[in-house]
Design a protein around this motif. Structure first.
Motif, PDB file in Angstrom:
ATOM      1  N   LEU A  79       0.822  -1.215   0.000  1.00 56.76           N
ATOM      2  CA  LEU A  79       0.000   0.000   0.000  1.00 56.76           C
ATOM      3  C   LEU A  79       0.855   1.264   0.000  1.00 56.76           C
ATOM      4  N   SER A  82       1.820   1.716  -3.648  1.00 54.01           N
ATOM      5  CA  SER A  82       0.737   2.186  -4.520  1.00 54.01           C
ATOM      6  C   SER A  82       0.333   3.618  -4.160  1.00 54.01           C
ATOM      7  N   VAL A  87       1.969   1.246  -9.613  1.00 51.35           N
ATOM      8  CA  VAL A  87       1.022   0.139  -9.757  1.00 51.35           C
ATOM      9  C   VAL A  87       1.646  -0.874 -10.692  1.00 51.35           C
ATOM     10  N   ARG A  88       1.581  -2.151 -10.320  1.00 50.82           N
ATOM     11  CA  ARG A  88       2.223  -3.192 -11.128  1.00 50.82           C
ATOM     12  C   ARG A  88       1.193  -4.265 -11.502  1.00 50.82           C
ATOM     13  N   SER A  94      -3.401 -10.860 -14.084  1.00 53.96           N
ATOM     14  CA  SER A  94      -3.589  -9.832 -13.078  1.00 53.96           C
ATOM     15  C   SER A  94      -5.032  -9.370 -13.095  1.00 53.96           C
ATOM     16  N   ASP A 103     -16.334  -4.975 -14.238  1.00 54.43           N
ATOM     17  CA  ASP A 103     -16.072  -4.995 -12.795  1.00 54.43           C
ATOM     18  C   ASP A 103     -14.573  -5.027 -12.501  1.00 54.43           C
ATOM     19  N   ARG A 106     -13.220  -1.592 -13.054  1.00 51.20           N
ATOM     20  CA  ARG A 106     -13.735  -0.787 -11.953  1.00 51.20           C
ATOM     21  C   ARG A 106     -12.805  -0.862 -10.733  1.00 51.20           C
ATOM     22  N   LEU A 107     -12.254  -2.044 -10.480  1.00 54.77           N
ATOM     23  CA  LEU A 107     -11.349  -2.201  -9.337  1.00 54.77           C
ATOM     24  C   LEU A 107     -10.212  -1.190  -9.413  1.00 54.77           C
ATOM     25  N   GLY A 108      -9.732  -0.964 -10.637  1.00 55.16           N
ATOM     26  CA  GLY A 108      -8.618  -0.032 -10.806  1.00 55.16           C
ATOM     27  C   GLY A 108      -8.972   1.403 -10.458  1.00 55.16           C
ATOM     28  N   ILE A 110     -11.133   2.453  -8.052  1.00 57.23           N
ATOM     29  CA  ILE A 110     -11.744   2.667  -6.737  1.00 57.23           C
ATOM     30  C   ILE A 110     -10.960   3.628  -5.855  1.00 57.23           C
ATOM     31  N   VAL A 111      -9.646   3.505  -5.848  1.00 57.38           N
ATOM     32  CA  VAL A 111      -8.884   4.321  -4.901  1.00 57.38           C
ATOM     33  C   VAL A 111      -8.794   5.788  -5.326  1.00 57.38           C
ATOM     34  N   ARG A 118     -16.395   6.875 -11.844  1.00 49.29           N
ATOM     35  CA  ARG A 118     -15.799   5.569 -12.162  1.00 49.29           C
ATOM     36  C   ARG A 118     -16.328   4.982 -13.467  1.00 49.29           C
ATOM     37  N   ILE A 154      -6.665  -2.702 -15.890  1.00 58.96           N
ATOM     38  CA  ILE A 154      -6.917  -2.461 -14.462  1.00 58.96           C
ATOM     39  C   ILE A 154      -5.844  -1.520 -13.919  1.00 58.96           C
ATOM     40  N   ALA A 158      -5.983   2.757 -12.771  1.00 58.95           N
ATOM     41  CA  ALA A 158      -5.549   3.346 -11.501  1.00 58.95           C
ATOM     42  C   ALA A 158      -4.668   4.582 -11.715  1.00 58.95           C
TER      43      ALA A 158
END
Ligand SMILES: Nc1ncnc2c1ncn2[C@@H]1O[C@H](COP(=O)(O)OP(=O)(O)O)[C@@H](O)[C@H]1O
Ligand SMILES: [Mg+2]
Lengths: 246, 317
Positions: A79, A82, A87-88, A94, A103, A106-108, A110-111, A118, A154, A158
C-alpha cells in the motif's frame, strides 16, 4: 550506473533478494525518469519478476533502498508503494476471472476516482485498449490476449505515475501488440509518468523502450539504448543470441 | 442478468408479502415460526456475505450469542428498553467482531475458520460461568414492552428486511466487487492500492452487527436465552441455509432458510428431529443440486431457453 536526477519516479539502490541459497536479485541500482519507458529484459529466472515484487512491496527485500516519487519505501508494504504512485501487474494474470471485464476495470478506479466518475473512467480505459465490446463478458471466458489487456487495463485505470507491466505482450497477436504499444506510448507522454516494462517480445521492446537494462542471474549486466543493447557482446551471449544481433 | 427493474419489483413484492404476513398472522406458533424464519434468513445472509470474501465465519454463532446476551442483560439488569437494547447489541457485536477479525484475518489460511470455531465454544462456556449472565440456565424474562408484543413479528421482519436491503446494496456496489476480488485474487486489489485488510474488517464487522441484531431479536422473541442456543450448531444451520438455497445468489440463503425452517417446524410436529432434517437436507442438496436451489432453477431455465437466447443470462444471475 546512470547519472542521477532528482525527479526520478523510481530510485533503487543496492537492492537484493535472497531466497534460501539463491540470490534472485543481486545488488541492483537503477532509476526510472518521467516520460521514459524503461524496458527490463533478461532470460527466464533472471530476477525481473522478483524485482517487481520488491519495488511494489509484495515481498520484502533482503537489503537495499527503494524510493518512489521521492518517498522512501518500507519493505513488504504494497500500500505504501501504490500510495506513492506505483502500480504493477503480475506476470501470470492480473485480473479476477469470476467477474465481468467492467467490474475488473472498476477495481482499478476505486482508490483514485470518486464513485460518480468511475463509470466514465472504465469506459475510457476499455475504449483505449479495445475492450469496449467485451465489458460485460465474464473475464475467465475470454481468450488469453484479451485477458492480458484486462490485466493491463486495471493497472492503467488506476492512473499510476509509474506503471509497471510484467510481460504484458505474451500471447498477443500483432494487431493487439500494436494497440498496446500505442496505449503505452500515450501513457508515458502524459506529464510526470513513466513505464517500467518487463517483456520478452524483442521487436516491441526495441521499438518502444528508451533505455533497456539487462538482468542476468539477478545482477545488472548492462543498460543502454536499444541500439547499444542490440550490439552489446555480453548481452548477446547471455540473452539475445546471434539471431537478434543483426 | 435480469433487468434491474423486474428483479427489483420481485424483491419489493416479496418483502411486502413478508411484512404483510407478519402483520396478519394470529396463530402464536406460526408467529414464532415466522420470527425464526426471518432471524435465520438474516443469519444466513450474514454468513454468505463473509463468504463473498472467501471466509467461512464459524464465529457467527458466538456473535449471535453476544448480541442476545447484550440485549438480554441491558433489558433485564438495566431496564433499558427494547428499541435501545437491540441497536446496542448490534454495535457491541460489531466491535467485538472487528477485534476478532483484526487478529484472525491478518494471515491467509484457515485461522479465521478454526479460531472462529474455538471462539464460539469459548464464549459459550463463558456465559455458563458468569452468574450475572445466568450461568448454565441462562437468562429469563427478556420481554419487549407489553404494548409492543402484538407487533413483534412485524418489527422483527421489518428489521430483517432493512438489513437485507443494506447487505444487497453493499454486495452490488464497488464494496462487493472488492470482496469478490479478495476471494479470488487479493493481490490484484492490493496492487491498485485497495486496502483489503480494511475491507475485510468492515465486512466481518457489518456481518456481525447484523448477527448481533439477530441475537437481540432472538432474545426478545423467545424471552429466554441459554448458552446452548449459541453453539457451533447454529453456524452449521446457517451454512445449511446457504448451501441448500445456493450461495451464488443473494436470494439463495433466504430461500434456504424459508425452506429448512418451515420443513423442520412441520416435521417437529410429528416428533422429527431438526438435526436429522438439516443433515439430510445438506446431503441431498450437495448430491442433487451442487449449486443449491437457486442454481438448480437457473439450470432448468437454461435447458428451457433457446441456446441463442437468454441462456447465459439465466446462469449469470
Ligand atoms: N518465492 C520464491 N521462492 C524461491 N525462489 C523464488 C521465488 N520467486 C522467485 N524465485 C526464484 O528466483 C529466480 C528469479 O525468478 P523471477 O524473478 O521470477 O525471474 P524472471 O521474472 O526474470 O523470469 C528464479 O530462479 C526463481 O526460481
Ligand atoms: Mg517473470
Amino acid at each position: 550506473m546512470q547519472p542521477s536526477s532528482n525527479d526520478a519516479l523510481l530510485r533503487v539502490n543496492g537492492l537484493s533478494k535472497r531466497f534460501e541459497g539463491l540470490l534472485a536479485v543481486d545488488n541492483l541500482d537503477f532509476e526510472v525518469r518521467p516520460g521514459e519507458i524503461f524496458g527490463m529484459i533478461g532470460p527466464n529466472g533472471a530476477g525481473k519478476s522478483t524485482t517487481f515484487n520488491l519495488i511494489s512491496g509484495f515481498i520484502p527485500w533482503t537489503t537495499g533502498k527503494v524510493q518512489i516519487c521521492g518517498k522512501t519505501m518500507r519493505r513488504g508494504k504494497p500500500l505504501v508503494a501504490s500510495d506513492a504512485g506505483l502500480v504493477r501487474t503480475f506476470q501470470h494474470g492480473s485480473f479476477v476471472g469470476g467477474i465481468s471485464v467492467r467490474d475488473n476495470l472498476r477495481l482499478g478506479t476505486i482508490v483514485r476516482k470518486k464513485t460518480a466518475e468511475r463509470d466514465a473512467a472504465v469506459v475510457e480505459v476499455a475504449r483505449r485498449l479495445g475492450l469496449s465490446e467485451h465489458l460485460d463478458e465474464t473475464t475467465s471466458n475470454l481468450p488469453h490476449g484479451l485477458q492480458r489487456r484486462v490485466s493491463m487495463a486495471i493497472a492503467i485505470a488506476a492512473q499510476p505515475r509509474l506503471l509497471c507491466l510484467d510481460e504484458p505482450l505474451t500471447g498477443l497477436n500483432d494487431t493487439e501488440v500494436a494497440t498496446v504499444l500505442t496505449v503505452l506510448d500515450d501513457y508515458r507522454k502524459t506529464q510526470g509518468r513513466a513505464i517500467l516494462l518487463v517483456e520478452h517480445n524483442m521487436k516491441a521492446v526495441m521499438r518502444i523502450c528508451d533505455r533497456i537494462p539487462v538482468l542476468h542471474h539477478g545482477a545488472h549486466l548492462a543498460t543502454g539504448s536499444p541500439e547499444d543493447i542490440r550490439g552489446n557482446k555480453a548481452v548477446i551471449e547471455a540473452y539475445l543470441g546471434e539471431s537478434h544481433a543483426a | 442478468m435480469l433487468k434491474p427493474s423486474s428483479s427489483t419489483i420481485s424483491w419489493v413484492v416479496f418483502a411486502g408479502a413478508a411484512l404483510l404476513l407478519s402483520l396478519l398472522l394470529q396463530d402464536l406458533y406460526l408467529r414464532s415460526v415466522l420470527n425464526l424464519i426471518a432471524i435465520s434468513a438474516l443469519l444466513a445472509v450474514s454468513l454468505r456475505f463473509v463468504m463473498l470474501m472467501g471466509e467461512l465465519n464459524f464465529a457467527i454463532a458466538a456473535f449471535v450469542g453476544i448480541g442476545a446476551y447484550t440485549a438480554g442483560y441491558l433489558s433485564t439488569a438495566m431496564d433499558i428498553p427494547f428499541w435501545v437494547a437491540i441497536p446496542i447489541a448490534g454495535i457491541v457485536t460489531g466491535i467485538v467482531s472487528a477485534a476478532f477479525g483484526a487478529v484472525t484475518l491478518r494471515a491467509k489460511g484457515p485461522y479465521f475458520l478454526l479460531i472462529g470455531f474455538a471462539f464460539t465454544e469459548a464464549i459459550r462456556v463463558t456465559y455458563s460461568k458468569v452468574p450475572a449472565l445466568g450461568g448454565t440456565s441462562g437468562m429469563v424474562g427478556i420481554f419487549p414492552p407489553l404494548v409492543m408484543d402484538p407487533w413483534m413479528p412485524f418489527l422483527v421482519m421489518a428489521t430483517v428486511v432493512v438489513l437485507l436491503v443494506v447487505f444487497f446494496i453493499m454486495e452490488r456496489s464497488d464494496f462487493g466487487r472488492v470482496l469478490f476480488a479478495i476471494r479470488e485474487k487479493e493481490e490484484v486489489a492490493r496492487s491498485v492500492g485497495i486496502n483489503t485488510f480494511v475491507y475485510k474488517i468492515v465486512t466481518i464487522a457489518f456481518a456481525s452487527f447484523a448477527a448481533g441484531i439477530a441475537g437481540g431479536l432472538h432474545a426478545f422473541v423467545n424471552n429466554v436465552i441459554s448458552p446452548g442456543d449459541f453453539s457451533y450448531l447454529m453456524a452449521a444451520f446457517a451454512l445449511a441455509y446457504v448451501k441448500v438455497g445456493g450461495e451464488d445468489h443473494f436470494a439463495g440463503p433466504i430461500l434456504g432458510a424459508i425452506f429448512l425452517v418451515s420443513l423442520s417446524a412441520y416435521a417437529l410436529g410429528f416428533g422429527g428431529d431438526e438435526h436429522f432434517i438439516y443433515g439430510g437436507a445438506i446431503v441431498l442438496v450437495v448430491l442433487l443440486m451442487p449449486k443449491g436451489a437457486v442454481g438448480a432453477v437457473a439450470r432448468m431455465r437454461l435447458r428451457k431457453t433457446d441456446v441463442k437466447g437468454g441462456a447465459n443470462a439465466a446462469l449469470e444471475q
